[in-house]
Design a protein around this motif. Structure first.
Motif, PDB file in Angstrom:
ATOM      1  N   THR A 143     -44.576  19.827  -7.847  1.00 42.55           N
ATOM      2  CA  THR A 143     -44.747  18.365  -7.849  1.00 42.55           C
ATOM      3  C   THR A 143     -43.578  17.616  -7.198  1.00 42.55           C
ATOM      4  O   THR A 143     -43.505  16.387  -7.309  1.00 42.55           O
ATOM      5  N   GLU A 144     -42.679  18.324  -6.507  1.00 43.86           N
ATOM      6  CA  GLU A 144     -41.480  17.670  -5.965  1.00 43.86           C
ATOM      7  C   GLU A 144     -41.793  16.606  -4.914  1.00 43.86           C
ATOM      8  O   GLU A 144     -40.986  15.706  -4.675  1.00 43.86           O
ATOM      9  N   HIS A 145     -42.971  16.711  -4.268  1.00 44.96           N
ATOM     10  CA  HIS A 145     -43.334  15.739  -3.229  1.00 44.96           C
ATOM     11  C   HIS A 145     -44.003  14.493  -3.801  1.00 44.96           C
ATOM     12  O   HIS A 145     -44.263  13.535  -3.067  1.00 44.96           O
ATOM     13  N   LEU A 146     -44.284  14.478  -5.109  1.00 44.06           N
ATOM     14  CA  LEU A 146     -44.983  13.353  -5.732  1.00 44.06           C
ATOM     15  C   LEU A 146     -43.992  12.269  -6.165  1.00 44.06           C
ATOM     16  O   LEU A 146     -42.812  12.562  -6.411  1.00 44.06           O
ATOM     17  N   PRO A 147     -44.453  11.006  -6.271  1.00 41.87           N
ATOM     18  CA  PRO A 147     -43.580   9.942  -6.769  1.00 41.87           C
ATOM     19  C   PRO A 147     -43.055  10.273  -8.165  1.00 41.87           C
ATOM     20  O   PRO A 147     -43.771  10.867  -8.980  1.00 41.87           O
ATOM     21  N   ARG A 148     -41.830   9.885  -8.427  1.00 43.64           N
ATOM     22  CA  ARG A 148     -41.175  10.254  -9.683  1.00 43.64           C
ATOM     23  C   ARG A 148     -41.940   9.776 -10.916  1.00 43.64           C
ATOM     24  O   ARG A 148     -42.006  10.477 -11.938  1.00 43.64           O
ATOM     25  N   GLU A 149     -42.526   8.570 -10.836  1.00 43.42           N
ATOM     26  CA  GLU A 149     -43.227   8.025 -12.000  1.00 43.42           C
ATOM     27  C   GLU A 149     -44.483   8.837 -12.361  1.00 43.42           C
ATOM     28  O   GLU A 149     -44.935   8.812 -13.499  1.00 43.42           O
ATOM     29  N   LYS A 150     -45.033   9.577 -11.383  1.00 42.47           N
ATOM     30  CA  LYS A 150     -46.255  10.368 -11.633  1.00 42.47           C
ATOM     31  C   LYS A 150     -45.965  11.662 -12.382  1.00 42.47           C
ATOM     32  O   LYS A 150     -46.874  12.275 -12.941  1.00 42.47           O
ATOM     33  N   VAL A 151     -44.686  12.116 -12.350  1.00 40.17           N
ATOM     34  CA  VAL A 151     -44.353  13.396 -12.988  1.00 40.17           C
ATOM     35  C   VAL A 151     -43.320  13.220 -14.097  1.00 40.17           C
ATOM     36  O   VAL A 151     -42.679  14.184 -14.515  1.00 40.17           O
ATOM     37  N   LYS A 152     -43.184  11.998 -14.568  1.00 48.50           N
ATOM     38  CA  LYS A 152     -42.213  11.722 -15.616  1.00 48.50           C
ATOM     39  C   LYS A 152     -42.697  12.270 -16.954  1.00 48.50           C
ATOM     40  O   LYS A 152     -43.857  12.105 -17.328  1.00 48.50           O
ATOM     41  N   GLY A 153     -41.810  12.942 -17.679  1.00 42.95           N
ATOM     42  CA  GLY A 153     -42.154  13.474 -18.989  1.00 42.95           C
ATOM     43  C   GLY A 153     -43.255  14.521 -18.935  1.00 42.95           C
ATOM     44  O   GLY A 153     -43.271  15.394 -18.067  1.00 42.95           O
ATOM     45  N   LEU A 154     -44.221  14.391 -19.842  1.00 44.98           N
ATOM     46  CA  LEU A 154     -45.308  15.365 -19.927  1.00 44.98           C
ATOM     47  C   LEU A 154     -46.347  15.202 -18.816  1.00 44.98           C
ATOM     48  O   LEU A 154     -47.231  16.057 -18.668  1.00 44.98           O
ATOM     49  N   LYS A 155     -46.225  14.137 -18.022  1.00 46.06           N
ATOM     50  CA  LYS A 155     -47.162  13.931 -16.909  1.00 46.06           C
ATOM     51  C   LYS A 155     -47.080  15.065 -15.896  1.00 46.06           C
ATOM     52  O   LYS A 155     -48.024  15.310 -15.140  1.00 46.06           O
ATOM     53  N   ILE A 156     -45.940  15.760 -15.855  1.00 47.52           N
ATOM     54  CA  ILE A 156     -45.748  16.834 -14.887  1.00 47.52           C
ATOM     55  C   ILE A 156     -46.732  17.987 -15.121  1.00 47.52           C
ATOM     56  O   ILE A 156     -47.103  18.696 -14.179  1.00 47.52           O
ATOM     57  N   ILE A 157     -47.191  18.159 -16.362  1.00 45.61           N
ATOM     58  CA  ILE A 157     -48.078  19.292 -16.675  1.00 45.61           C
ATOM     59  C   ILE A 157     -49.437  19.151 -15.980  1.00 45.61           C
ATOM     60  O   ILE A 157     -49.827  20.033 -15.206  1.00 45.61           O
TER      61      ILE A 157
END
Length: 326
Positions: A143-157
């Protein structure tokens, strides 16, 4: 030797971290299995050794694939990571088979034992926690190419599962294997608890078989992905993205052909463009340089762009090609 160290620095970080962690976990599980003789622990031990060997191969392969083209190999070494992964899945396949066989043997000879219960629970709990850190590292790479807010916290799963298809081969293997690793450790924990406190003493044998089957599923998925990568698979999404960008260029009248070939982590782009037949060689060369620059700036991991020109025939070819490729 200096070049080798430089290449190793470019290898997949998640694969290296996974190899180190799984080696430590495998040694801990081996000690626990030798003490307890628990078949679920045996399955987990085999799984961790397989993961460690696999991920070490993957790290080395991903590093060597970054080697610059040579006179003997002018196309570069991008597909080397796919070839290494094809070899690595054979190791996992053999270990999966042994795990299933051991599970079947235990089911037919199941006995009740609550010896070393807390040792087994402690080792598997620690293993699950360590392997979860490796899984999280792989999620971060996916997910490194995604905006930070989209992978914040448990959203990364959920985002990592959504984008795993687009991950680099090495990262995808680590992600898939450690999903099974974490799930297998939890399954083994439950099986030990069930076999200890219920009459279902063969639970650990069934857990061993399930873990082996999950490993075989990973083998099948990784084999299919990397067999395609070794042959040179077309990246349809990138073809559409690059085609739209190139077609928007004011001096490109049409795209006669477009291929984006995925070679390991790298992309190889080939274009045939239709332009004004009155255009000079100097103008065409400027267009070529401009398009190549824009493609490499907007798309990661593009190693080379091959562009050919043809005169405009007045027929819109790109829309037909785009529909076929999609």
């Amino acid at each position: 030797m200096r070049e080798s160290f430089k290449l190793l620095k470019l290898g997949s970080k998640s694969a290296l971290w996974a190899a180190i962690v799984n080696t430590v976990v495998a040694l801990i599980k081996t000690a626990a299995y030798l003490i307890t003789g628990n078949v679920a622990m045996f399955a987990e031990m085999m799984h961790s050794f397989g993961d460690a060997a696999n991920q070490l191969f993957v790290f080395i392969g991903s590093a060597l694939s970054k080697k610059a083209p040579t006179d003997r190999f002018p196309a570069g070494f991008g597909r080397l990571v796919n070839l290494v992964l094809l070899g690595a899945v054979l190791v996992v396949g053999v270990l999966a088979y042994e795990t299933i066989v051991e599970g079947i043997h235990h089911i037919s000879n199941a006995t009740h034992s609550d010896d070393w219960f807390w040792l087994n629970i402690g080792v598997l709990g620690a293993a699950a926690a360590l392997e979860a850190t490796v899984l999280y590292k792989a999620m971060q790479e996916i997910t490194e190419h995604l905006p930070r807010e989209k992978v914040k916290g448990l959203k990364i799963i959920p985002e990592s599962y959504k984008h795993v298809r687009d991950a680099k081969p090495a990262t995808k293997l680590v992600f898939l294997e450690d999903n099974v690793a974490v799930g297998g450790a939890v399954l083994a924990l439950l099986a030990i608890i069930i076999s200890t406190y219920t009459p279902f003493h063969s639970a650990t044998g069934y857990a061993s078989i399930i873990i082996g089957i999950l490993l075989l599923l990973v083998v099948g998925r990784v084999f299919l992905d990397n067999a395609a990568g070794a042959l040179g698979v077309a990246d349809v999404k990138m073809q559409a993205k690059i085609g739209s960008k190139v077609f928007a260029h004011p001096q490109v009248n049409d795209i006669q052909d477009l291929d984006v070939i995925k070679e390991g982590d790298s992309l190889h782009v080939e274009l045939t463009l239709e332009v004004d037949p009155k255009m000079t060689i100097e103008q065409a060369d400027d267009i070529k340089d401009d398009i190549e620059k824009k493609i490499k700036e907007s798309v990661a991991n593009v190693t080379d762009v091959v562009i050919e020109f043809d005169e405009d025939d007045g027929i819109n070819t790109w829309d037909k090609i785009k529909n076929v490729k999609e």
